[in-house]
Design a protein around this motif. Structure first.
Motif, mmCIF file in Angstrom:
data_model
loop_
_atom_site.group_PDB
_atom_site.id
_atom_site.type_symbol
_atom_site.label_atom_id
_atom_site.label_comp_id
_atom_site.label_asym_id
_atom_site.label_seq_id
_atom_site.Cartn_x
_atom_site.Cartn_y
_atom_site.Cartn_z
ATOM 1 N N THR A 12 6.995 -13.772 -29.678
ATOM 2 C CA THR A 12 6.974 -15.112 -29.104
ATOM 3 C C THR A 12 5.776 -15.225 -28.187
ATOM 4 N N ARG A 13 5.316 -16.411 -28.077
ATOM 5 C CA ARG A 13 4.194 -16.711 -27.195
ATOM 6 C C ARG A 13 4.341 -18.160 -26.765
ATOM 7 N N ASN A 14 4.061 -18.433 -25.517
ATOM 8 C CA ASN A 14 4.086 -19.835 -25.097
ATOM 9 C C ASN A 14 2.666 -20.387 -25.211
ATOM 10 N N ASN A 92 18.442 -18.920 -38.342
ATOM 11 C CA ASN A 92 17.218 -18.835 -37.553
ATOM 12 C C ASN A 92 17.488 -18.982 -36.058
ATOM 13 N N GLN A 93 18.707 -18.741 -35.633
ATOM 14 C CA GLN A 93 19.073 -18.971 -34.239
ATOM 15 C C GLN A 93 18.341 -18.036 -33.272
ATOM 16 N N PHE A 94 18.187 -16.787 -33.641
ATOM 17 C CA PHE A 94 17.551 -15.821 -32.757
ATOM 18 C C PHE A 94 16.076 -16.153 -32.538
ATOM 19 N N PRO A 95 15.278 -16.363 -33.612
ATOM 20 C CA PRO A 95 13.876 -16.761 -33.389
ATOM 21 C C PRO A 95 13.761 -18.094 -32.636
ATOM 22 N N ASP A 96 14.670 -19.020 -32.916
ATOM 23 C CA ASP A 96 14.660 -20.303 -32.222
ATOM 24 C C ASP A 96 14.904 -20.092 -30.726
ATOM 25 N N PHE A 97 15.822 -19.194 -30.389
ATOM 26 C CA PHE A 97 16.094 -18.878 -28.989
ATOM 27 C C PHE A 97 14.845 -18.308 -28.316
ATOM 28 N N LEU A 98 14.138 -17.391 -29.009
ATOM 29 C CA LEU A 98 12.911 -16.819 -28.436
ATOM 30 C C LEU A 98 11.872 -17.906 -28.171
ATOM 31 N N ALA A 99 11.716 -18.829 -29.112
ATOM 32 C CA ALA A 99 10.736 -19.912 -28.945
ATOM 33 C C ALA A 99 11.105 -20.803 -27.761
ATOM 34 N N THR A 101 12.936 -20.011 -25.174
ATOM 35 C CA THR A 101 12.785 -19.225 -23.948
ATOM 36 C C THR A 101 11.321 -19.172 -23.524
ATOM 37 N N ALA A 102 10.431 -18.975 -24.490
ATOM 38 C CA ALA A 102 8.996 -18.897 -24.177
ATOM 39 C C ALA A 102 8.504 -20.182 -23.526
ATOM 40 N N ARG A 103 9.031 -21.322 -23.979
ATOM 41 C CA ARG A 103 8.582 -22.607 -23.414
ATOM 42 C C ARG A 103 8.980 -22.751 -21.942
ATOM 43 N N THR A 104 10.001 -22.029 -21.488
ATOM 44 C CA THR A 104 10.450 -22.162 -20.100
ATOM 45 C C THR A 104 9.605 -21.345 -19.130
ATOM 46 N N PHE A 105 8.827 -20.380 -19.638
ATOM 47 C CA PHE A 105 8.016 -19.541 -18.759
ATOM 48 C C PHE A 105 6.836 -20.336 -18.213
ATOM 49 N N ARG A 106 6.601 -20.221 -16.923
ATOM 50 C CA ARG A 106 5.505 -20.941 -16.279
ATOM 51 C C ARG A 106 4.204 -20.141 -16.318
ATOM 52 N N ARG A 107 4.313 -18.871 -16.641
ATOM 53 C CA ARG A 107 3.133 -18.037 -16.780
ATOM 54 C C ARG A 107 2.972 -17.665 -18.253
ATOM 55 N N VAL A 108 1.838 -17.067 -18.589
ATOM 56 C CA VAL A 108 1.576 -16.683 -19.972
ATOM 57 C C VAL A 108 2.627 -15.673 -20.428
ATOM 58 N N LEU A 109 3.179 -15.925 -21.584
ATOM 59 C CA LEU A 109 4.166 -15.022 -22.173
ATOM 60 C C LEU A 109 3.679 -14.630 -23.557
ATOM 61 N N LEU A 110 3.673 -13.341 -23.801
ATOM 62 C CA LEU A 110 3.265 -12.813 -25.094
ATOM 63 C C LEU A 110 4.125 -11.594 -25.380
ATOM 64 N N LEU A 120 13.336 -10.336 -20.985
ATOM 65 C CA LEU A 120 13.607 -11.631 -21.605
ATOM 66 C C LEU A 120 15.104 -11.900 -21.580
ATOM 67 N N PRO A 121 15.511 -13.135 -21.302
ATOM 68 C CA PRO A 121 16.936 -13.441 -21.335
ATOM 69 C C PRO A 121 17.518 -13.171 -22.725
ATOM 70 N N ARG A 122 18.777 -12.857 -22.776
ATOM 71 C CA ARG A 122 19.477 -12.605 -24.033
ATOM 72 C C ARG A 122 20.026 -13.892 -24.618
ATOM 73 N N PRO A 123 20.008 -14.006 -25.942
ATOM 74 C CA PRO A 123 20.600 -15.206 -26.552
ATOM 75 C C PRO A 123 22.104 -15.212 -26.354
ATOM 76 N N PRO A 124 22.704 -16.397 -26.258
ATOM 77 C CA PRO A 124 24.153 -16.453 -26.135
ATOM 78 C C PRO A 124 24.800 -15.908 -27.399
#
Length: 126
Positions: A12-14, A92-99, A101-110, A120-124
């Motif tokens: 994932t990357r934001n 596709n729930q797991f990859p969707d969760f990663l995407a 989550t990445a959008r919520t980070f205020r700093r660069v995430l890679l 990284l937070p865990r998916p529900p």
């Protein structure tokens, strides 16, 4: 994904805001392809975006995305057995969760790896 369509590597990357959701999908695929050249002999990619698959199959029908699709076509040369498949949202729930989550980070995430890092937070759980 491997030949059995099981996830082998995830990432994932934001990204900064793109012009549209489809531009974001193309940018994400480009990033994934570039990284797989460095990290894995992966040839198979999955997406829940049917339009992205249509764009890759018939790029001439998407002139608004010509520049982005040219980059994808150039990368495809590096993947002799390149394949992109549709993965229904239910699978596709797991990859969707990663995407998301990445959008919520205020700093660069890679992130690229075989499992979710502890930071990284865990998916529900379903």
């Amino acid at each position: 994904m491997d030949c059995g369509e099981n996830i082998q590597l995830m990432g994932t990357r934001n990204f900064p805001r793109c012009e549209s959701a489809l531009h974001s999908e193309i940018e994400a695929l480009r990033w994934a392809m570039e990284n797989m050249l460095q990290h894995s002999p992966c040839q198979n990619f999955g997406t829940d975006c049917k339009d992205l698959i249509a764009m890759i199959e018939k790029p001439k029908e998407w002139p608004r995305f010509a520049t982005e699709l040219e980059k994808i076509e150039t990368l495809q040369i590096c993947f002799p057995d390149f394949k992109i498949i549709h993965v229904p949202r239910a699978r596709n729930q797991f990859p969707d969760f990663l995407a998301k989550t990445a959008r919520t980070f205020r700093r660069v995430l890679l992130f690229i790896g075989c499992s979710i890092p502890v930071w990284l937070p865990r998916p529900p759980q379903a």
